[in-house]
Design a protein around this motif. Structure first.
Motif, PDB file in Angstrom:
ATOM      1  N   GLU A  18       0.779  -1.263   0.111  1.00 42.72           N
ATOM      2  CA  GLU A  18       0.071  -0.151   0.074  1.00 42.72           C
ATOM      3  C   GLU A  18       0.924   1.240   0.164  1.00 42.72           C
ATOM      4  O   GLU A  18       0.443   2.303  -0.722  1.00 42.72           O
ATOM      5  N   ALA A  22       0.821   4.083  -2.831  1.00 40.74           N
ATOM      6  CA  ALA A  22       0.649   5.588  -2.347  1.00 40.74           C
ATOM      7  C   ALA A  22       1.758   6.460  -2.773  1.00 40.74           C
ATOM      8  O   ALA A  22       1.484   7.672  -3.072  1.00 40.74           O
ATOM      9  N   GLY A  25       1.560   7.188  -6.428  1.00 38.95           N
ATOM     10  CA  GLY A  25       0.481   7.870  -6.720  1.00 38.95           C
ATOM     11  C   GLY A  25       0.658   9.491  -6.388  1.00 38.95           C
ATOM     12  O   GLY A  25       0.166  10.621  -7.096  1.00 38.95           O
ATOM     13  N   LEU A  26       1.145   9.562  -4.937  1.00 39.15           N
ATOM     14  CA  LEU A  26       1.457  10.951  -4.345  1.00 39.15           C
ATOM     15  C   LEU A  26       2.483  11.712  -5.187  1.00 39.15           C
ATOM     16  O   LEU A  26       2.314  12.969  -5.685  1.00 39.15           O
ATOM     17  N   ASP A  78      -6.142  17.742  -1.597  1.00 35.54           N
ATOM     18  CA  ASP A  78      -6.229  16.242  -1.678  1.00 35.54           C
ATOM     19  C   ASP A  78      -4.969  15.676  -1.325  1.00 35.54           C
ATOM     20  O   ASP A  78      -4.858  14.454  -0.939  1.00 35.54           O
ATOM     21  N   ILE A  79      -3.888  16.264  -2.077  1.00 36.45           N
ATOM     22  CA  ILE A  79      -2.466  15.938  -1.776  1.00 36.45           C
ATOM     23  C   ILE A  79      -2.054  15.872  -0.414  1.00 36.45           C
ATOM     24  O   ILE A  79      -1.394  14.887  -0.025  1.00 36.45           O
ATOM     25  N   LYS A  82      -3.758  12.843   1.214  1.00 33.58           N
ATOM     26  CA  LYS A  82      -3.004  11.465   0.728  1.00 33.58           C
ATOM     27  C   LYS A  82      -1.711  11.243   1.525  1.00 33.58           C
ATOM     28  O   LYS A  82      -1.519  10.264   1.963  1.00 33.58           O
ATOM     29  N   ASP A  85      -2.341  10.200   4.998  1.00 33.30           N
ATOM     30  CA  ASP A  85      -2.460   8.827   5.101  1.00 33.30           C
ATOM     31  C   ASP A  85      -1.257   8.112   4.982  1.00 33.30           C
ATOM     32  O   ASP A  85      -1.025   7.014   5.591  1.00 33.30           O
ATOM     33  N   LEU A  86      -0.440   8.426   3.988  1.00 34.68           N
ATOM     34  CA  LEU A  86       0.850   7.832   3.660  1.00 34.68           C
ATOM     35  C   LEU A  86       1.651   7.768   4.984  1.00 34.68           C
ATOM     36  O   LEU A  86       2.153   6.783   5.460  1.00 34.68           O
TER      37      LEU A  86
END
Length: 100
Positions: A18, A22, A25-26, A78-79, A82, A85-86
């Motif tokens: 994950e 992530a 994507g980030l 949004d970044i 994320k 979350d990371l």
């Protein structure tokens, strides 16, 4: 290896997967928003086709910028979510490694 150790290894493997996704994507999102800001500022980003509306409305055209700036701020939020979350996943992985 006990059942508990095996389960912990499975959880850590899943977290690593994950985290890797992530990070990718980030990183892409950060590069994309950077390109959009470059287009908006100077018409010089690498995302011309994808973000043509930023280039068409760059600062020097004299066109209104507020709507595009708000759009980019929402993207930045949004970044940020994320990234948080990371960070949380990394903290859990670090904690699991320390317990193992």
């Amino acid at each position: 290896m006990s059942d508990a150790e095996g389960e912990a290894e499975d959880v850590m493997a899943k977290l690593r997967e994950e985290i890797s996704g992530a990070e990718s994507g980030l990183g892409g999102a950060m590069m994309g928003i950077a390109d959009s800001y470059m287009e908006l500022a100077y018409g010089a980003g690498r995302g011309y086709r994808v973000h043509a509306h930023y280039r068409e409305n760059k600062i020097h055209t004299g066109k209104p910028l507020t709507e595009l700036a708000v759009e980019l701020a929402a993207w930045a939020a949004d970044i940020t979510a994320k990234a948080a979350d990371l960070d949380a996943k990394r903290a859990v992985l670090k904690q699991l490694k320390g317990e193992g």
